[in-house]
Write a protein that holds these residues in place. Structure first.
Motif, PDB file in Angstrom:
ATOM      1  N   GLY A 107      -5.722   8.288   6.637  1.00 39.40           N
ATOM      2  CA  GLY A 107      -6.369   7.545   5.565  1.00 39.40           C
ATOM      3  C   GLY A 107      -7.211   6.410   6.104  1.00 39.40           C
ATOM      4  O   GLY A 107      -7.148   6.072   7.288  1.00 39.40           O
ATOM      5  N   ILE A 108      -8.008   5.808   5.221  1.00 38.64           N
ATOM      6  CA  ILE A 108      -8.893   4.700   5.586  1.00 38.64           C
ATOM      7  C   ILE A 108      -8.662   3.559   4.597  1.00 38.64           C
ATOM      8  O   ILE A 108      -8.547   3.792   3.388  1.00 38.64           O
ATOM      9  CB  ILE A 108     -10.373   5.129   5.546  1.00 38.64           C
ATOM     10  N   GLY A 109      -8.577   2.340   5.139  1.00 40.29           N
ATOM     11  CA  GLY A 109      -8.447   1.178   4.274  1.00 40.29           C
ATOM     12  C   GLY A 109      -7.190   0.385   4.543  1.00 40.29           C
ATOM     13  O   GLY A 109      -6.757   0.264   5.686  1.00 40.29           O
ATOM     14  N   ALA A 110      -6.601  -0.178   3.473  1.00 43.98           N
ATOM     15  CA  ALA A 110      -5.421  -1.035   3.540  1.00 43.98           C
ATOM     16  C   ALA A 110      -5.736  -2.311   4.326  1.00 43.98           C
ATOM     17  O   ALA A 110      -6.883  -2.759   4.360  1.00 43.98           O
ATOM     18  CB  ALA A 110      -4.226  -0.292   4.125  1.00 43.98           C
ATOM     19  N   GLY A 113       3.716  -6.615   7.035  1.00 41.25           N
ATOM     20  CA  GLY A 113       4.461  -5.619   6.266  1.00 41.25           C
ATOM     21  C   GLY A 113       3.768  -4.272   6.242  1.00 41.25           C
ATOM     22  O   GLY A 113       4.426  -3.219   6.252  1.00 41.25           O
ATOM     23  N   THR A 114       2.432  -4.288   6.211  1.00 41.34           N
ATOM     24  CA  THR A 114       1.666  -3.038   6.239  1.00 41.34           C
ATOM     25  C   THR A 114       1.863  -2.321   7.567  1.00 41.34           C
ATOM     26  O   THR A 114       2.098  -1.103   7.600  1.00 41.34           O
ATOM     27  CB  THR A 114       0.173  -3.333   6.031  1.00 41.34           C
ATOM     28  N   LEU A 115       1.758  -3.063   8.666  1.00 37.88           N
ATOM     29  CA  LEU A 115       1.911  -2.461   9.988  1.00 37.88           C
ATOM     30  C   LEU A 115       3.297  -1.856  10.167  1.00 37.88           C
ATOM     31  O   LEU A 115       3.442  -0.721  10.639  1.00 37.88           O
ATOM     32  CB  LEU A 115       1.651  -3.509  11.072  1.00 37.88           C
ATOM     33  N   LEU A 116       4.335  -2.592   9.792  1.00 40.44           N
ATOM     34  CA  LEU A 116       5.694  -2.083   9.974  1.00 40.44           C
ATOM     35  C   LEU A 116       5.928  -0.834   9.123  1.00 40.44           C
ATOM     36  O   LEU A 116       6.547   0.126   9.584  1.00 40.44           O
ATOM     37  CB  LEU A 116       6.711  -3.169   9.628  1.00 40.44           C
ATOM     38  N   ALA A 117       5.416  -0.832   7.899  1.00 35.92           N
ATOM     39  CA  ALA A 117       5.562   0.349   7.040  1.00 35.92           C
ATOM     40  C   ALA A 117       4.855   1.551   7.653  1.00 35.92           C
ATOM     41  O   ALA A 117       5.361   2.687   7.601  1.00 35.92           O
ATOM     42  CB  ALA A 117       5.007   0.057   5.649  1.00 35.92           C
ATOM     43  N   ALA A 118       3.694   1.315   8.251  1.00 38.19           N
ATOM     44  CA  ALA A 118       2.949   2.413   8.866  1.00 38.19           C
ATOM     45  C   ALA A 118       3.724   3.015  10.035  1.00 38.19           C
ATOM     46  O   ALA A 118       3.892   4.242  10.124  1.00 38.19           O
ATOM     47  CB  ALA A 118       1.584   1.914   9.331  1.00 38.19           C
ATOM     48  N   TYR A 119       4.203   2.165  10.944  1.00 40.45           N
ATOM     49  CA  TYR A 119       4.946   2.685  12.096  1.00 40.45           C
ATOM     50  C   TYR A 119       6.209   3.418  11.668  1.00 40.45           C
ATOM     51  O   TYR A 119       6.597   4.417  12.290  1.00 40.45           O
ATOM     52  CB  TYR A 119       5.284   1.549  13.060  1.00 40.45           C
ATOM     53  N   ARG A 120       6.843   2.945  10.627  1.00 35.67           N
ATOM     54  CA  ARG A 120       8.072   3.590  10.156  1.00 35.67           C
ATOM     55  C   ARG A 120       7.811   4.968   9.567  1.00 35.67           C
ATOM     56  O   ARG A 120       8.724   5.784   9.456  1.00 35.67           O
ATOM     57  CB  ARG A 120       8.758   2.703   9.121  1.00 35.67           C
ATOM     58  N   THR A 121       6.572   5.247   9.174  1.00 35.00           N
ATOM     59  CA  THR A 121       6.234   6.559   8.629  1.00 35.00           C
ATOM     60  C   THR A 121       5.433   7.411   9.616  1.00 35.00           C
ATOM     61  O   THR A 121       4.923   8.463   9.246  1.00 35.00           O
ATOM     62  CB  THR A 121       5.437   6.407   7.314  1.00 35.00           C
ATOM     63  N   GLY A 122       5.293   6.929  10.869  1.00 34.67           N
ATOM     64  CA  GLY A 122       4.641   7.730  11.895  1.00 34.67           C
ATOM     65  C   GLY A 122       3.159   7.490  12.045  1.00 34.67           C
ATOM     66  O   GLY A 122       2.474   8.285  12.698  1.00 34.67           O
ATOM     67  N   TRP A 131       0.831  -1.195   0.000  1.00 35.39           N
ATOM     68  CA  TRP A 131       0.000   0.000   0.000  1.00 35.39           C
ATOM     69  C   TRP A 131       0.869   1.249   0.000  1.00 35.39           C
ATOM     70  O   TRP A 131       1.995   1.236   0.502  1.00 35.39           O
ATOM     71  CB  TRP A 131      -0.918   0.021   1.231  1.00 35.39           C
ATOM     72  N   ALA A 132       0.322   2.335  -0.529  1.00 33.28           N
ATOM     73  CA  ALA A 132       1.009   3.628  -0.495  1.00 33.28           C
ATOM     74  C   ALA A 132       0.299   4.513   0.525  1.00 33.28           C
ATOM     75  O   ALA A 132      -0.829   4.970   0.285  1.00 33.28           O
ATOM     76  CB  ALA A 132       0.994   4.283  -1.878  1.00 33.28           C
ATOM     77  N   PHE A 133       0.943   4.735   1.670  1.00 34.13           N
ATOM     78  CA  PHE A 133       0.345   5.590   2.696  1.00 34.13           C
ATOM     79  C   PHE A 133       0.551   7.054   2.371  1.00 34.13           C
ATOM     80  O   PHE A 133       1.644   7.450   1.944  1.00 34.13           O
ATOM     81  CB  PHE A 133       0.973   5.300   4.063  1.00 34.13           C
ATOM     82  N   PRO A 134      -0.475   7.885   2.591  1.00 34.57           N
ATOM     83  CA  PRO A 134      -0.246   9.328   2.482  1.00 34.57           C
ATOM     84  C   PRO A 134       0.756   9.773   3.541  1.00 34.57           C
ATOM     85  O   PRO A 134       0.894   9.131   4.585  1.00 34.57           O
ATOM     86  CB  PRO A 134      -1.640   9.925   2.746  1.00 34.57           C
TER      87      PRO A 134
END
Length: 222
Positions: free
Chosen positions: A25-28, A33-42, A10-13
């Motif tokens: 954002g909503i969804g994903a 891998g999604t969770l780790l990417a999210a935490y790494r971007t705040g 996924w591409a997080f804003p």
């Protein structure tokens, strides 16, 4: 041992595009891998109200606990001697205890519960447990650890000060080596502020996060 999951698809804003409530954002999904990417971007996940819609959040201000500002009262010092503390011994039990607490805005759905248990099995999510001398689990916390970031998700207690004792143990582990690690608590509630939690701006949080992610993983079982 940590296992790297399948990459996020996924591409997080950006975190700084959040609305006034901190919603980015909503969804994903809740894949590791999604969770780790999210935490790494705040970002972190939480469902929207009473719906099953998954929201991704970056509040401004953000609650953090400076590791050298944890407030340990005299009574809490006595409580530290009263409980036995372990790490990663009862992760599922801790998250289940956090789920069953009567909170006005419970967010630990069955899907979220399973997602963090899965992340724990891969070595990225951890728990700290407080036990009585008789072996009863009476308090604890859990969260996600990436580099020098520990993103606290929830805590619970049955006996007095048991969750605080788990927090004292967590802070001691994160403070090991005197490197700029970051203990994120998302929102600074009144209760957390009595323990030393402060609010910082989103921009400041993202700056600290960038530095923390460059730091080594703390010696979790020290």
């Amino acid at each position: 041992m940590r296992l790297e999951p399948e990459p996020n698809r996924w591409a997080f804003p950006p975190a700084d595009t959040a609305d006034e409530n901190g919603l980015v954002g909503i969804g994903a999904d809740l894949a590791p891998g999604t969770l780790l990417a999210a935490y790494r971007t705040g970002l972190f996940p939480m469902t929207l109200g009473d719906t099953n819609k998954l929201g991704w959040w970056s509040p401004d201000p953000r609650g953090v606990l400076p590791l050298d500002e944890l407030r340990v009262t005299r009574s809490l010092r006595r409580s530290v001697q009263r409980y036995r503390v372990t790490v990663d011994v009862a992760f599922a039990d801790v998250i289940d205890a956090c789920r069953t607490i009567d909170r006005p805005h419970g967010w630990i759905t069955p899907d979220i519960r399973e997602a963090y248990v899965r992340l724990h099995r891969l070595g990225w999510a951890h728990s700290v447990e407080a036990w009585t001398q008789d072996g009863e689990l009476v308090g604890g916390l859990y969260g996600v650890s990436i580099g020098g970031l520990f993103a606290g998700e929830s805590m619970f207690h049955i006996d007095r000060d048991a969750s605080k004792v788990a927090l004292v143990s967590l802070v001691a582990r994160l403070a090991h080596g005197n490197v700029p690690r970051l203990l994120d608590v998302q929102w600074a509630t009144g209760h957390l502020q009595t323990l030393g939690v402060v609010e910082i701006s989103r921009n400041e949080y993202l700056s600290r996060l960038e530095r923390a992610l460059e730091q080594p993983f703390p010696p979790w079982r020290c």
